[in-house]
Design a protein around this motif. Structure first.
Motif, mmCIF file in Angstrom:
data_model
loop_
_atom_site.group_PDB
_atom_site.id
_atom_site.type_symbol
_atom_site.label_atom_id
_atom_site.label_comp_id
_atom_site.label_asym_id
_atom_site.label_seq_id
_atom_site.Cartn_x
_atom_site.Cartn_y
_atom_site.Cartn_z
ATOM 1 N N LEU A 107 1.138 -1.157 11.133
ATOM 2 C CA LEU A 107 0.297 -0.701 10.030
ATOM 3 C C LEU A 107 -0.641 -1.844 9.665
ATOM 4 N N ARG A 108 -1.944 -1.621 9.804
ATOM 5 C CA ARG A 108 -2.943 -2.614 9.414
ATOM 6 C C ARG A 108 -3.536 -2.153 8.087
ATOM 7 N N VAL A 109 -3.443 -3.015 7.078
ATOM 8 C CA VAL A 109 -3.906 -2.647 5.739
ATOM 9 C C VAL A 109 -5.036 -3.574 5.319
ATOM 10 N N GLU A 110 -6.168 -2.974 4.966
ATOM 11 C CA GLU A 110 -7.308 -3.742 4.459
ATOM 12 C C GLU A 110 -7.216 -3.919 2.954
ATOM 13 N N ARG A 111 -6.776 -2.849 2.269
ATOM 14 C CA ARG A 111 -6.626 -2.959 0.817
ATOM 15 C C ARG A 111 -5.761 -1.823 0.310
ATOM 16 N N ILE A 112 -5.153 -2.053 -0.846
ATOM 17 C CA ILE A 112 -4.398 -1.021 -1.536
ATOM 18 C C ILE A 112 -5.320 -0.357 -2.532
ATOM 19 N N VAL A 113 -5.423 0.954 -2.445
ATOM 20 C CA VAL A 113 -6.295 1.718 -3.337
ATOM 21 C C VAL A 113 -5.595 1.971 -4.665
ATOM 22 N N GLY A 114 -4.302 2.315 -4.586
ATOM 23 C CA GLY A 114 -3.531 2.594 -5.793
ATOM 24 C C GLY A 114 -2.371 3.504 -5.457
ATOM 25 N N PRO A 115 -1.718 4.053 -6.476
ATOM 26 C CA PRO A 115 -0.608 4.969 -6.231
ATOM 27 C C PRO A 115 -1.113 6.278 -5.611
ATOM 28 N N CYS A 116 -0.259 6.913 -4.826
ATOM 29 C CA CYS A 116 -0.611 8.219 -4.259
ATOM 30 C C CYS A 116 -0.725 9.240 -5.381
ATOM 31 N N ARG A 117 -1.521 10.245 -5.160
ATOM 32 C CA ARG A 117 -1.712 11.302 -6.166
ATOM 33 C C ARG A 117 -0.557 12.245 -6.174
ATOM 34 N N LYS A 122 -10.265 2.616 13.539
ATOM 35 C CA LYS A 122 -11.126 2.809 12.370
ATOM 36 C C LYS A 122 -10.267 2.945 11.120
ATOM 37 N N SER A 123 -10.684 2.322 10.038
ATOM 38 C CA SER A 123 -9.948 2.393 8.777
ATOM 39 C C SER A 123 -10.063 3.785 8.172
ATOM 40 N N ILE A 124 -8.928 4.262 7.722
ATOM 41 C CA ILE A 124 -8.864 5.548 7.030
ATOM 42 C C ILE A 124 -7.918 5.397 5.839
ATOM 43 N N SER A 125 -7.879 6.394 4.988
ATOM 44 C CA SER A 125 -6.914 6.401 3.891
ATOM 45 C C SER A 125 -5.565 6.828 4.445
ATOM 46 N N LEU A 126 -4.526 6.120 4.030
ATOM 47 C CA LEU A 126 -3.168 6.433 4.447
ATOM 48 C C LEU A 126 -2.251 6.399 3.239
ATOM 49 N N ALA A 127 -1.326 7.330 3.178
ATOM 50 C CA ALA A 127 -0.286 7.325 2.159
ATOM 51 C C ALA A 127 0.937 6.655 2.779
ATOM 52 N N VAL A 128 1.421 5.591 2.135
ATOM 53 C CA VAL A 128 2.541 4.814 2.665
ATOM 54 C C VAL A 128 3.669 4.813 1.649
ATOM 55 N N GLY A 129 4.830 5.322 2.043
ATOM 56 C CA GLY A 129 5.986 5.316 1.159
ATOM 57 C C GLY A 129 6.613 6.679 1.036
ATOM 58 N N SER A 130 7.000 7.029 -0.170
ATOM 59 C CA SER A 130 7.669 8.298 -0.417
ATOM 60 C C SER A 130 6.782 9.457 0.018
ATOM 61 N N THR A 131 7.374 10.373 0.791
ATOM 62 C CA THR A 131 6.599 11.502 1.327
ATOM 63 C C THR A 131 6.667 12.735 0.434
ATOM 64 N N GLY A 132 7.591 12.730 -0.516
ATOM 65 C CA GLY A 132 7.774 13.923 -1.343
ATOM 66 C C GLY A 132 8.590 14.995 -0.630
ATOM 67 N N ILE A 133 9.101 14.676 0.558
ATOM 68 C CA ILE A 133 9.940 15.606 1.309
ATOM 69 C C ILE A 133 11.392 15.309 0.957
ATOM 70 N N PHE A 134 12.137 16.326 0.576
ATOM 71 C CA PHE A 134 13.545 16.171 0.252
ATOM 72 C C PHE A 134 14.352 17.099 1.154
ATOM 73 N N CYS A 135 15.453 16.602 1.647
ATOM 74 C CA CYS A 135 16.259 17.345 2.611
ATOM 75 C C CYS A 135 17.690 17.469 2.123
ATOM 76 N N GLU A 184 8.408 4.583 -3.860
ATOM 77 C CA GLU A 184 7.107 4.958 -4.396
ATOM 78 C C GLU A 184 6.151 5.158 -3.226
ATOM 79 N N CYS A 185 4.948 5.570 -3.529
ATOM 80 C CA CYS A 185 3.932 5.797 -2.502
ATOM 81 C C CYS A 185 2.640 5.103 -2.913
ATOM 82 N N LEU A 186 2.019 4.411 -1.973
ATOM 83 C CA LEU A 186 0.732 3.759 -2.208
ATOM 84 C C LEU A 186 -0.312 4.318 -1.262
ATOM 85 N N LEU A 187 -1.499 4.507 -1.784
ATOM 86 C CA LEU A 187 -2.641 4.891 -0.964
ATOM 87 C C LEU A 187 -3.314 3.606 -0.520
#
Length: 112
Positions: free
Chosen positions: A102-112, A27-40, A89-92
């Motif tokens: 990763l199956r992508v139906e559409r790009i919503v925009g940049p992650c918040r 089932k399609s859901i929203s996914l954040a793909v890219g930078s996680t904002g986690i720094f180590c 960067e990160c895309l929603l």
């Protein structure tokens, strides 16, 4: 004996029919793909990955790695995701991740 043969035939028929619930696309859901904002401070570090943006724990990633997993999407969508990934960067997106692809139906925009 006849009941056994009939039952065996039924089981074989079910096995050959092909489709099961696991064959259904996720089932399609929203996914954040890219930078996680986690720094180590030390590697390995999950600074890029795939996450559920609505998860209560943002550090609980569905996947992380240096390279994108295989993507099933139109070519222009794939290129846009690859550019964002390379630029940290990160895309929603709307789609699904089965742990491998990763199956992508559409790009919503940049992650918040």
């Amino acid at each position: 004996m006849l009941k056994f043969v009939a039952a065996l035939g039924f089981v074989l028929l079910l096995g050959v029919s092909g489709r099961t619930d696991s064959d259904e696309p996720a089932k399609s859901i929203s996914l954040a793909v890219g930078s996680t904002g986690i720094f180590c401070v030390r590697a390995p570090c999950p600074w890029r990955g795939i996450a559920d943006p609505d998860a209560q724990d943002p550090t609980r990633l569905l996947w992380s790695g240096d390279d994108l997993p295989p993507i099933h999407a139109p070519d222009d969508t794939t290129r846009r995701i690859e550019r964002a990934w390379d630029d940290h960067e990160c895309l929603l997106v709307e789609g699904a991740f089965d742990g491998v692809t990763l199956r992508v139906e559409r790009i919503v925009g940049p992650c918040r």
